[in-house]
Write an enzyme that holds these catalytic residues in place. Structure first.
Site, mmCIF file in Angstrom:
data_model
loop_
_atom_site.group_PDB
_atom_site.id
_atom_site.type_symbol
_atom_site.label_atom_id
_atom_site.label_comp_id
_atom_site.label_asym_id
_atom_site.label_seq_id
_atom_site.Cartn_x
_atom_site.Cartn_y
_atom_site.Cartn_z
ATOM 1 N NE ARG A 30 1.265 -3.010 10.170
ATOM 2 C CZ ARG A 30 1.972 -2.592 9.126
ATOM 3 N NH1 ARG A 30 2.908 -3.351 8.618
ATOM 4 N NH2 ARG A 30 1.752 -1.401 8.607
ATOM 5 N NE ARG A 39 -1.358 -8.855 8.407
ATOM 6 C CZ ARG A 39 -0.454 -9.677 7.885
ATOM 7 N NH1 ARG A 39 -0.548 -10.960 8.091
ATOM 8 N NH2 ARG A 39 0.536 -9.195 7.164
HETATM 9 C C1 LIG Z 1 -1.936 3.936 -0.037
HETATM 10 C C2 LIG Z 1 -2.945 3.058 0.688
HETATM 11 C C3 LIG Z 1 -2.884 1.637 0.817
HETATM 12 N N1 LIG Z 1 -4.008 1.261 1.540
HETATM 13 C C4 LIG Z 1 -4.745 2.359 1.899
HETATM 14 C C5 LIG Z 1 -4.109 3.502 1.349
HETATM 15 C C6 LIG Z 1 -4.637 4.922 1.413
HETATM 16 C C7 LIG Z 1 -4.320 5.571 2.705
HETATM 17 C C8 LIG Z 1 -2.855 5.847 2.923
HETATM 18 O O1 LIG Z 1 -2.286 6.661 2.200
HETATM 19 O O2 LIG Z 1 -2.302 5.217 3.857
HETATM 20 C C9 LIG Z 1 -6.018 2.410 2.625
HETATM 21 C C10 LIG Z 1 -6.263 1.438 3.711
HETATM 22 N N2 LIG Z 1 -5.501 0.374 4.116
HETATM 23 C C11 LIG Z 1 -6.092 -0.267 5.158
HETATM 24 C C12 LIG Z 1 -7.325 0.378 5.421
HETATM 25 C C13 LIG Z 1 -8.325 -0.180 6.431
HETATM 26 C C14 LIG Z 1 -9.117 0.659 7.244
HETATM 27 C C15 LIG Z 1 -8.423 1.544 8.270
HETATM 28 O O3 LIG Z 1 -8.063 2.691 7.923
HETATM 29 O O4 LIG Z 1 -8.334 1.140 9.459
HETATM 30 C C16 LIG Z 1 -7.433 1.467 4.545
HETATM 31 C C17 LIG Z 1 -8.526 2.520 4.435
HETATM 32 C C18 LIG Z 1 -5.589 -1.438 5.889
HETATM 33 C C19 LIG Z 1 -4.185 -1.851 5.746
HETATM 34 N N3 LIG Z 1 -3.403 -1.854 4.621
HETATM 35 C C20 LIG Z 1 -2.182 -2.392 4.901
HETATM 36 C C21 LIG Z 1 -2.155 -2.771 6.281
HETATM 37 C C22 LIG Z 1 -1.023 -3.466 7.000
HETATM 38 C C23 LIG Z 1 -1.060 -4.916 6.593
HETATM 39 C C24 LIG Z 1 -0.640 -5.875 7.668
HETATM 40 O O5 LIG Z 1 -1.432 -6.123 8.594
HETATM 41 O O6 LIG Z 1 0.460 -6.396 7.534
HETATM 42 C C25 LIG Z 1 -3.406 -2.433 6.808
HETATM 43 C C26 LIG Z 1 -3.901 -2.673 8.209
HETATM 44 C C27 LIG Z 1 -1.073 -2.616 3.925
HETATM 45 C C28 LIG Z 1 -0.812 -1.543 2.938
HETATM 46 N N4 LIG Z 1 -1.729 -1.067 2.048
HETATM 47 C C29 LIG Z 1 -1.163 -0.051 1.299
HETATM 48 C C30 LIG Z 1 0.180 0.085 1.700
HETATM 49 C C31 LIG Z 1 1.155 1.085 1.137
HETATM 50 C C32 LIG Z 1 0.409 -0.870 2.713
HETATM 51 C C33 LIG Z 1 1.720 -1.167 3.372
HETATM 52 C C34 LIG Z 1 2.076 -0.207 4.414
HETATM 53 C C35 LIG Z 1 1.626 -0.713 5.740
HETATM 54 O O7 LIG Z 1 1.822 -1.915 5.980
HETATM 55 O O8 LIG Z 1 1.144 0.080 6.551
HETATM 56 C C36 LIG Z 1 -1.880 0.699 0.255
#
Ligand SMILES: Cc1c2[nH]c(c1CCC(=O)O)Cc1[nH]c(c(CCC(=O)O)c1C)Cc1[nH]c(c(CCC(=O)O)c1C)Cc1[nH]c(c(C)c1CCC(=O)O)C2
Length: 347
Positions: A30, A39
């Site tokens: 984001r 997105r």
């Molecule tokens: C715990 C965890 C998650 N997802 C992930 C983890 C492990 C790493 C960490 O500890 O952050 C891993 C992850 N999530 C995402 C990636 C994509 C690749 C990258 O790193 O660029 C990767 C490798 C995209 C994402 N995953 C998420 C987004 C945001 C979604 C959106 O565009 O609204 C993205 C780009 C959503 C997500 N997904 C998760 C959460 C808690 C959230 C919400 C928090 C947030 O919004 O930042 C679970």
């Protein structure tokens, strides 16, 4: 060999490449206006993750700005529970919400037999990104990933993030038989999922154990180190040499035991880990990755430069991959990431 020309694969293979290769956790996301645009086009986050054309495009976006050495598949660790039928949605501003699994009945409703079919679009994204890299960024390596069983189980049991996963951690003590079944299911399905990513074109694989640091030392050995080691053994039977990165976030000094016993070749350091301590205590044959504070990138300027330099200084001479200590956060100004890339490239 292709390996020889990709700095990230050389570093993950044990070479002290300098200046070090870099990529950034959550590098697609984001904070980038071009991400927010796609997105919005995709509608919701799961639709984006299961649209190979858009997901591949989003994976490549940060490389065009900053030329990272690694591209990480655009997906999420919770797509595996989704692929086995657990209800999942991403609520705006709330993060992921799942139908919690707290008893044997809910566990029995999972449909792991459908994983193959449901992950097909994600594997197609992997193949498309790999082809895109060959065209646009031939020195950048593609990283596939999954969550570690404990961290994924945290979300599956709790049904949401944002807290300390009390239900999941309590279940691990109170009903280790059921929690163990869930962990075993995740070990097996994660091996299958990561091998499928490798077959589709991923050149390195990373396991995110974001919540491992919530565990007591004994529970850490049982629910983080052991399952990770089982996954490594499963992968090694089919892919004896593919580089593996493990990231047991907030593990503290247990990072050393994790590095010695899981079998991964590189370990990720979170923001609070002292890189000089890690350099002195993690066995020299294990690579390190990390660990600049994501908030320093939001702040920018001299503070960013000084922090980045101190990480670099601590890691000189070791097989090392520059990264953040956790994911990039949405308020990060894109030009601060460009400034960081310049500092890293000087070494
Ligand atoms: C715990 C965890 C998650 N997802 C992930 C983890 C492990 C790493 C960490 O500890 O952050 C891993 C992850 N999530 C995402 C990636 C994509 C690749 C990258 O790193 O660029 C990767 C490798 C995209 C994402 N995953 C998420 C987004 C945001 C979604 C959106 O565009 O609204 C993205 C780009 C959503 C997500 N997904 C998760 C959460 C808690 C959230 C919400 C928090 C947030 O919004 O930042 C679970």
């Amino acid at each position: 060999m292709e390996n020889a020309s990709k700095p990230l694969l050389r570093a993950l293979g044990g070479e002290a490449v300098w200046p070090p290769p870099f990529w950034l956790m959550r590098q697609a996301g984001r904070y980038l206006p071009e991400y927010r645009e796609l997105r919005a086009q995709a509608g919701d986050f799961i639709s984006l993750c299961t649209n190979p054309e858009l997901a591949a495009e989003v994976t490549l976006q940060p490389l065009r700005r900053y030329g990272m050495d690694g591209a990480i598949l655009f997906s999420d660790i919770l797509m595996l529970p989704w692929a086995m039928g657990q209800g999942l949605r991403y609520a705006e501003g709330e993060g992921p919400l799942l139908d919690p699994i707290r008893d044997a009945e809910a566990f029995a409703r999972l449909t792991p037999e459908n994983i193959r079919k449901n992950i097909a679009p994600i594997l197609e994204t992997v193949a498309r990104v790999r082809a895109g890299l060959a065209q646009e960024a031939p020195k950048t390596a593609l990283i596939g990933f999954a969550g570690s069983p404990f961290t994924v189980a945290c979300y599956m049991v709790e049904g949401k993030g944002g807290g300390e996963f009390a239900h999941a951690r309590r279940m691990a003590y109170a009903d280790p038989a059921l929690f163990g079944k869930l962990i075993r299911l995740l070990v097996d399905s994660t091996v299958e999922y990561l091998l499928a990513q490798a077959e589709a074109g991923a050149e390195a694989l990373m396991l995110f154990d974001s919540w491992a640091g919530l565990l007591s030392p004994a529970q850490f050995r049982r629910w983080s180190i052991e399952p990770t080691n089982a996954i490594v053994r499963g992968i090694r039977k089919v892919q004896p040499t593919i580089p593996l990165i493990g990231f047991p976030r907030l593990a503290g000094p247990l990072l050393v035991e994790y590095a010695q016993r899981t079998g991964v070749g590189t370990v990720g350091m979170d923001t609070g880990m002292d890189p000089r301590w890690a350099a002195a205590n993690v066995p020299a044959n294990i690579g390190l990755q990390g660990n600049l504070d994501p908030q320093a990138v939001v702040a920018g300027g001299m503070a960013l430069e000084a922090e980045a330099r101190s990480v670099l200084a601590a890691m000189r001479g070791r097989p090392f991959v520059f990264n953040l200590g956790h994911g990039i956060v949405p308020p990060t100004p894109p030009e601060h990431v460009a400034a960081l890339a310049r500092v890293i490239r000087i070494g």
